[in-house]
Design a protein around this motif. Structure first.
Motif, PDB file in Angstrom:
ATOM      1  N   THR A 164       0.837  -1.192   0.000  1.00 34.52           N
ATOM      2  CA  THR A 164       0.000   0.000   0.000  1.00 34.52           C
ATOM      3  C   THR A 164       0.877   1.249   0.000  1.00 34.52           C
ATOM      4  O   THR A 164       1.718   1.407   0.890  1.00 34.52           O
ATOM      5  CB  THR A 164      -0.911   0.031   1.244  1.00 34.52           C
ATOM      6  N   PRO A 165       0.728   2.132  -0.976  1.00 34.32           N
ATOM      7  CA  PRO A 165       1.555   3.348  -0.999  1.00 34.32           C
ATOM      8  C   PRO A 165       1.317   4.212   0.230  1.00 34.32           C
ATOM      9  O   PRO A 165       0.206   4.272   0.767  1.00 34.32           O
ATOM     10  CB  PRO A 165       1.098   4.058  -2.288  1.00 34.32           C
ATOM     11  N   SER A 166       2.356   4.900   0.666  1.00 31.19           N
ATOM     12  CA  SER A 166       2.274   5.831   1.789  1.00 31.19           C
ATOM     13  C   SER A 166       2.027   7.225   1.244  1.00 31.19           C
ATOM     14  O   SER A 166       2.836   7.751   0.469  1.00 31.19           O
ATOM     15  CB  SER A 166       3.571   5.810   2.604  1.00 31.19           C
ATOM     16  N   GLU A 167       0.904   7.833   1.635  1.00 26.95           N
ATOM     17  CA  GLU A 167       0.558   9.159   1.136  1.00 26.95           C
ATOM     18  C   GLU A 167       1.340  10.231   1.884  1.00 26.95           C
ATOM     19  O   GLU A 167       1.522  10.153   3.091  1.00 26.95           O
ATOM     20  CB  GLU A 167      -0.939   9.408   1.300  1.00 26.95           C
ATOM     21  N   MET A 168       1.810  11.223   1.152  1.00 23.94           N
ATOM     22  CA  MET A 168       2.442  12.370   1.783  1.00 23.94           C
ATOM     23  C   MET A 168       1.379  13.171   2.532  1.00 23.94           C
ATOM     24  O   MET A 168       0.280  13.381   2.006  1.00 23.94           O
ATOM     25  CB  MET A 168       3.134  13.241   0.745  1.00 23.94           C
ATOM     26  N   PRO A 169       1.679  13.634   3.742  1.00 25.10           N
ATOM     27  CA  PRO A 169       0.671  14.358   4.532  1.00 25.10           C
ATOM     28  C   PRO A 169       0.147  15.595   3.799  1.00 25.10           C
ATOM     29  O   PRO A 169       0.890  16.332   3.152  1.00 25.10           O
ATOM     30  CB  PRO A 169       1.444  14.757   5.796  1.00 25.10           C
ATOM     31  N   GLY A 170      -1.151  15.776   3.893  1.00 24.86           N
ATOM     32  CA  GLY A 170      -1.768  16.973   3.346  1.00 24.86           C
ATOM     33  C   GLY A 170      -1.926  17.009   1.843  1.00 24.86           C
ATOM     34  O   GLY A 170      -2.213  18.073   1.282  1.00 24.86           O
ATOM     35  N   THR A 171      -1.751  15.853   1.159  1.00 29.55           N
ATOM     36  CA  THR A 171      -1.830  15.850  -0.305  1.00 29.55           C
ATOM     37  C   THR A 171      -3.074  15.158  -0.840  1.00 29.55           C
ATOM     38  O   THR A 171      -3.255  15.095  -2.059  1.00 29.55           O
ATOM     39  CB  THR A 171      -0.588  15.160  -0.902  1.00 29.55           C
ATOM     40  N   ASN A 172      -3.907  14.600   0.043  1.00 31.07           N
ATOM     41  CA  ASN A 172      -5.125  13.894  -0.377  1.00 31.07           C
ATOM     42  C   ASN A 172      -4.829  12.791  -1.394  1.00 31.07           C
ATOM     43  O   ASN A 172      -5.613  12.537  -2.307  1.00 31.07           O
ATOM     44  CB  ASN A 172      -6.152  14.881  -0.959  1.00 31.07           C
ATOM     45  N   GLY A 173      -3.673  12.171  -1.232  1.00 26.86           N
ATOM     46  CA  GLY A 173      -3.323  11.045  -2.086  1.00 26.86           C
ATOM     47  C   GLY A 173      -2.747  11.404  -3.431  1.00 26.86           C
ATOM     48  O   GLY A 173      -2.469  10.507  -4.239  1.00 26.86           O
ATOM     49  N   THR A 174      -2.558  12.693  -3.713  1.00 28.69           N
ATOM     50  CA  THR A 174      -1.999  13.061  -5.017  1.00 28.69           C
ATOM     51  C   THR A 174      -0.503  12.805  -5.100  1.00 28.69           C
ATOM     52  O   THR A 174       0.066  12.803  -6.197  1.00 28.69           O
ATOM     53  CB  THR A 174      -2.270  14.548  -5.326  1.00 28.69           C
ATOM     54  N   TRP A 175       0.156  12.587  -3.955  1.00 33.93           N
ATOM     55  CA  TRP A 175       1.597  12.305  -3.915  1.00 33.93           C
ATOM     56  C   TRP A 175       1.786  11.161  -2.938  1.00 33.93           C
ATOM     57  O   TRP A 175       1.432  11.278  -1.761  1.00 33.93           O
ATOM     58  CB  TRP A 175       2.341  13.559  -3.471  1.00 33.93           C
ATOM     59  N   ALA A 176       2.308  10.040  -3.421  1.00 27.23           N
ATOM     60  CA  ALA A 176       2.465   8.868  -2.569  1.00 27.23           C
ATOM     61  C   ALA A 176       3.731   8.117  -2.952  1.00 27.23           C
ATOM     62  O   ALA A 176       4.221   8.212  -4.084  1.00 27.23           O
ATOM     63  CB  ALA A 176       1.252   7.948  -2.677  1.00 27.23           C
ATOM     64  N   THR A 177       4.252   7.332  -2.005  1.00 26.93           N
ATOM     65  CA  THR A 177       5.478   6.562  -2.213  1.00 26.93           C
ATOM     66  C   THR A 177       5.249   5.104  -1.843  1.00 26.93           C
ATOM     67  O   THR A 177       4.742   4.807  -0.754  1.00 26.93           O
ATOM     68  CB  THR A 177       6.628   7.120  -1.362  1.00 26.93           C
ATOM     69  N   THR A 178       5.599   4.213  -2.750  1.00 24.93           N
ATOM     70  CA  THR A 178       5.572   2.778  -2.480  1.00 24.93           C
ATOM     71  C   THR A 178       6.942   2.385  -1.946  1.00 24.93           C
ATOM     72  O   THR A 178       7.939   2.436  -2.680  1.00 24.93           O
ATOM     73  CB  THR A 178       5.246   1.985  -3.747  1.00 24.93           C
ATOM     74  N   ARG A 179       6.996   2.000  -0.676  1.00 23.85           N
ATOM     75  CA  ARG A 179       8.262   1.708  -0.001  1.00 23.85           C
ATOM     76  C   ARG A 179       8.429   0.192   0.156  1.00 23.85           C
ATOM     77  O   ARG A 179       7.589  -0.480   0.763  1.00 23.85           O
ATOM     78  CB  ARG A 179       8.308   2.390   1.363  1.00 23.85           C
ATOM     79  N   PHE A 180       9.513  -0.322  -0.374  1.00 22.65           N
ATOM     80  CA  PHE A 180       9.811  -1.740  -0.245  1.00 22.65           C
ATOM     81  C   PHE A 180      10.569  -2.045   1.045  1.00 22.65           C
ATOM     82  O   PHE A 180      10.642  -3.198   1.459  1.00 22.65           O
ATOM     83  CB  PHE A 180      10.629  -2.204  -1.451  1.00 22.65           C
ATOM     84  N   VAL A 181      11.157  -1.016   1.657  1.00 24.08           N
ATOM     85  CA  VAL A 181      11.952  -1.150   2.874  1.00 24.08           C
ATOM     86  C   VAL A 181      11.471  -0.116   3.879  1.00 24.08           C
ATOM     87  O   VAL A 181      11.167   1.028   3.508  1.00 24.08           O
ATOM     88  CB  VAL A 181      13.454  -0.946   2.568  1.00 24.08           C
ATOM     89  N   ASP A 182      11.416  -0.481   5.153  1.00 26.66           N
ATOM     90  CA  ASP A 182      11.058   0.446   6.217  1.00 26.66           C
ATOM     91  C   ASP A 182      12.129   1.537   6.304  1.00 26.66           C
ATOM     92  O   ASP A 182      13.311   1.234   6.489  1.00 26.66           O
ATOM     93  CB  ASP A 182      10.969  -0.311   7.543  1.00 26.66           C
ATOM     94  N   PRO A 183      11.751   2.820   6.166  1.00 29.74           N
ATOM     95  CA  PRO A 183      12.762   3.888   6.210  1.00 29.74           C
ATOM     96  C   PRO A 183      13.571   3.919   7.504  1.00 29.74           C
ATOM     97  O   PRO A 183      14.691   4.431   7.521  1.00 29.74           O
ATOM     98  CB  PRO A 183      11.926   5.165   6.059  1.00 29.74           C
TER      99      PRO A 183
END
Length: 275
Positions: A164-183
Motif C-alpha cells: 500500500t503506498p504511503s501518502e504524503m501528509p496533506g496531499t489527499n493522495g496526489t503524492w504517494a510513495t511505495t516503499r519496499f523497505v522500512d525507512p
C-alpha cells in the motif's frame, strides 16, 4: 494493481529524424531521454548469455557517485549463473516486462512485472529467463557501507502490487510513495522506491538535500525542476540528480506520473575518498 511500466526495446531511428532532443548533461543533473536508448548504445556483460543492457548511471567524477543502474534485456533462455562479480555490491532488481527466475539462498522465485528483489552483498544469486518472451528489468548496484553494530540486510522478494503506498501528509493522495523497505531500518544504506503523482500533484518546494538521486520514469509525463531549469519528462526517461541539486515537480496529467527512485541513506558522510 496492474501497472504499466515503460521499457526500452532498442531499434534505430531513420535518417529523416531531427537530431534535436531533450538529452542534457550538466554538473548538477542529467536527463537521458528514452529516445536515446537505441541498439547502438547497448552494452554486454561477461557471464551473461543472450543479454544486452543500457547503462544509465555509473560512478563517475561529476556524475553518479554512489550507484550504477542498468536496464537489462534478457532473451528467452538467457541469463547468468554469476551475475554479480563484486563481493561488496548489493543490488535491487525491479522487473518491468517478462518473468525472471531468480535463485538465491537455495530458493527459486518468479519475478513478474512489479517484482522487486533486494540482494545483499555476496548473496550468490542467479537469474535466468525461462519464459517465452524477453525479460526486462532494472538492476541498481551500490557498494554496501557497513556500520558498527548494524547487521547486513537479508534478501527481500516483494511485488509492488502487494504494498500500500504511503501518502504524503496533506496531499489527499496526489503524492504517494511505495516503499519496499522500512525507512527506519538502518541496515539499509540505499532505498529504491516508486513515487506516484496523480494529475495536478506537485512537489511544492525546491527540495535540496544530501541524497543523490536516480529517477526512471515508469509511466506518464510531468515537468521537473532541475537546478535552474524546468524540463519535460515522460515514461522511459531517466534523470540523475547530484546531491543538493534543487528539485521540484508538477504532474499535469492526463494520467498518473510514476518513477522508480534511488537514493543513498542512513550513513555518515565519507570524509575521505571511498574505495
Amino acid at each position: 494493481m496492474s501497472a504499466p511500466y515503460y521499457a526500452p526495446h532498442g531499434g534505430h531511428p531513420g535518417q529523416d529524424q531531427l537530431l534535436t532532443d531533450r538529452a542534457i548533461f550538466t554538473e548538477a543533473y542529467a536527463v537521458i531521454p528514452r529516445g536515446t536508448m537505441r541498439d547502438i548504445v547497448t552494452s554486454f556483460l561477461p557471464g551473461w548469455t543472450d543479454t544486452r543492457l543500457w547503462v544509465i548511471a555509473r560512478p563517475l567524477s561529476g556524475f553518479a557517485e554512489t550507484f550504477s543502474q542498468y536496464i537489462m534485456e534478457v532473451q528467452p533462455g538467457g541469463g547468468s549463473d554469476q551475475p554479480e562479480t563484486d563481493p561488496e555490491a548489493q543490488g535491487v532488481l525491479f522487473v518491468v516486462e517478462g518473468t525472471a527466475t531468480l535463485e538465491v539462498n537455495g530458493a527459486t522465485h518468479q519475478l513478474t512485472p512489479g517484482g522487486y528483489a533486494y540482494l545483499p552483498p555476496s548473496s550468490g544469486w542467479r537469474l535466468h529467463n525461462r519464459g517465452d518472451e524477453a525479460l526486462r528489468f532494472h538492476w541498481i548496484r551500490k557498494a554496501y557501507q557497513p556500520a558498527p553494530g548494524i547487521e547486513t540486510p537479508e534478501v527481500l522478494i516483494l511485488n509492488e502490487k502487494d504494498i500500500t503506498p504511503s501518502e504524503m501528509p496533506g496531499t489527499n493522495g496526489t503524492w504517494a510513495t511505495t516503499r519496499f523497505v522500512d525507512p527506519s531500518d538502518l541496515r539499509h544504506d540505499m532505498h529504491v522506491t516508486i513515487v506516484t503523482f496523480q494529475p495536478g500533484g506537485v512537489i511544492p518546494f525546491l527540495e535540496t538535500h544530501v541524497m543523490e538521486h536516480g529517477l526512471y520514469v515508469l509511466e506518464g509525463k510531468a515537468v521537473y525542476r532541475l537546478n535552474n531549469d524546468w524540463v519535460e519528462v515522460e515514461a522511459g526517461d531517466f534523470m540523475w540528480l547530484r546531491a543538493f541539486c534543487p528539485q521540484a515537480c508538477y504532474a499535469g496529467g492526463p494520467g498518473p506520473f510514476r518513477y522508480l527512485l534511488y537514493k543513498d541513506v542512513n550513513r555518515h558522510m565519507p570524509l575521505r575518498p571511498m574505495r
